[in-house]
Design an enzyme around this catalytic site. Structure first.
Site, PDB file in Angstrom:
ATOM      1  N   GLU A  27       8.847  -2.435   3.190  1.00 46.36           N
ATOM      2  CA  GLU A  27       7.605  -1.688   3.388  1.00 46.36           C
ATOM      3  C   GLU A  27       7.210  -1.573   4.862  1.00 46.36           C
ATOM      4  OE1 GLU A  27       6.596   0.021   1.113  1.00 46.36           O
ATOM      5  OE2 GLU A  27       6.595  -0.990  -0.815  1.00 46.36           O
TER       6      GLU A  27
ATOM      7  N   TYR B 167       2.506   0.707  -6.705  1.00 48.74           N
ATOM      8  CA  TYR B 167       1.896   1.948  -7.185  1.00 48.74           C
ATOM      9  C   TYR B 167       2.746   3.178  -6.875  1.00 48.74           C
ATOM     10  CZ  TYR B 167       0.765   2.110  -2.254  1.00 48.74           C
ATOM     11  OH  TYR B 167       0.872   2.090  -0.894  1.00 48.74           O
ATOM     12  N   GLY B 168       3.875   2.990  -6.188  1.00 53.88           N
ATOM     13  CA  GLY B 168       4.655   4.138  -5.732  1.00 53.88           C
ATOM     14  C   GLY B 168       6.092   4.132  -6.184  1.00 53.88           C
ATOM     15  N   THR B 169       6.998   4.215  -5.212  1.00 58.58           N
ATOM     16  CA  THR B 169       8.427   4.384  -5.514  1.00 58.58           C
ATOM     17  C   THR B 169       9.086   3.137  -6.082  1.00 58.58           C
ATOM     18  OG1 THR B 169       9.158   3.786  -3.285  1.00 58.58           O
ATOM     19  CG2 THR B 169       8.622   6.126  -3.690  1.00 58.58           C
ATOM     20  N   LEU B 170       8.391   1.994  -6.098  1.00 57.98           N
ATOM     21  CA  LEU B 170       8.970   0.760  -6.648  1.00 57.98           C
ATOM     22  C   LEU B 170       8.679   0.573  -8.136  1.00 57.98           C
ATOM     23  CD1 LEU B 170       8.170  -1.583  -3.633  1.00 57.98           C
ATOM     24  CD2 LEU B 170      10.451  -0.887  -4.390  1.00 57.98           C
TER      25      LEU B 170
END
EC number: 4.3.2.8
Length: 156
Positions: free
Chosen positions: A82, A7-10
């Site tokens: 992570e 849901y983020g920087t990936l």
């Protein structure tokens, strides 16, 4: 293969997507887009403006993201990347499929009559209490209106 929801920087177009397509780290195959069935707070926190999904079910928004099928090598890389289990914890969450592109596994997604899949998600239950008071987002974009630019690891 395991299913992971990012849901983020990936996500595609985000600063760390390069890791998802780096086959030296393992295999990650884009399957589709979805959102969390439960609501969660998604905040941008810390001096590096990192997106965190706080593991507080029922609070916040249905978080949008991408579903990937990953091999064991990629799953191990993601655990390390992570900071699992200290910074983030990898847990199974129910994800509502919104758009499915997966080949070979498409029947699997359709097999669930409600379009819900269980995916691993990196969220955190180990956060400073003041983060609960930060603004909540339903979707993350490193160059979004929030003005909180993500700081790449190599720049820290």
């Amino acid at each position: 293969m395991a299913r992971v929801f990012v849901y983020g920087t990936l996500k595609k177009g985000q600063p760390n997507y390069k890791h998802m397509i780096n086959t030296a780290k393992g295999l990650a195959k884009f399957q589709g887009r979805g959102h969390t069935v439960e609501k969660y707070p998604l905040v941008i926190a810390g001096k590096y403006n990192i997106p965190y999904m706080l593991n507080i079910p029922g609070t916040g928004h249905h978080i949008a993201g991408e579903i990937y099928s990953v091999d064991e090598q990629m799953l191990q890389f993601l655990d390390e990347f992570e900071g699992c289990p200290d910074m983030y914890q990898r847990t199974l969450m129910r994800i509502q499929v919104v758009e499915w592109e997966g080949k070979g596994g498409a029947g699997e997604a359709r097999a669930a009559a409600d379009g819900v899949l269980e995916c691993f998600v990196y969220s955190t239950a180990t956060f400073p209490p003041e983060w609960v008071g930060l603004p909540y987002y339903d979707s993350y974009d490193s160059s979004g209106k929030h003005g909180l630019s993500y700081v790449l690891r190599e720049s820290r």
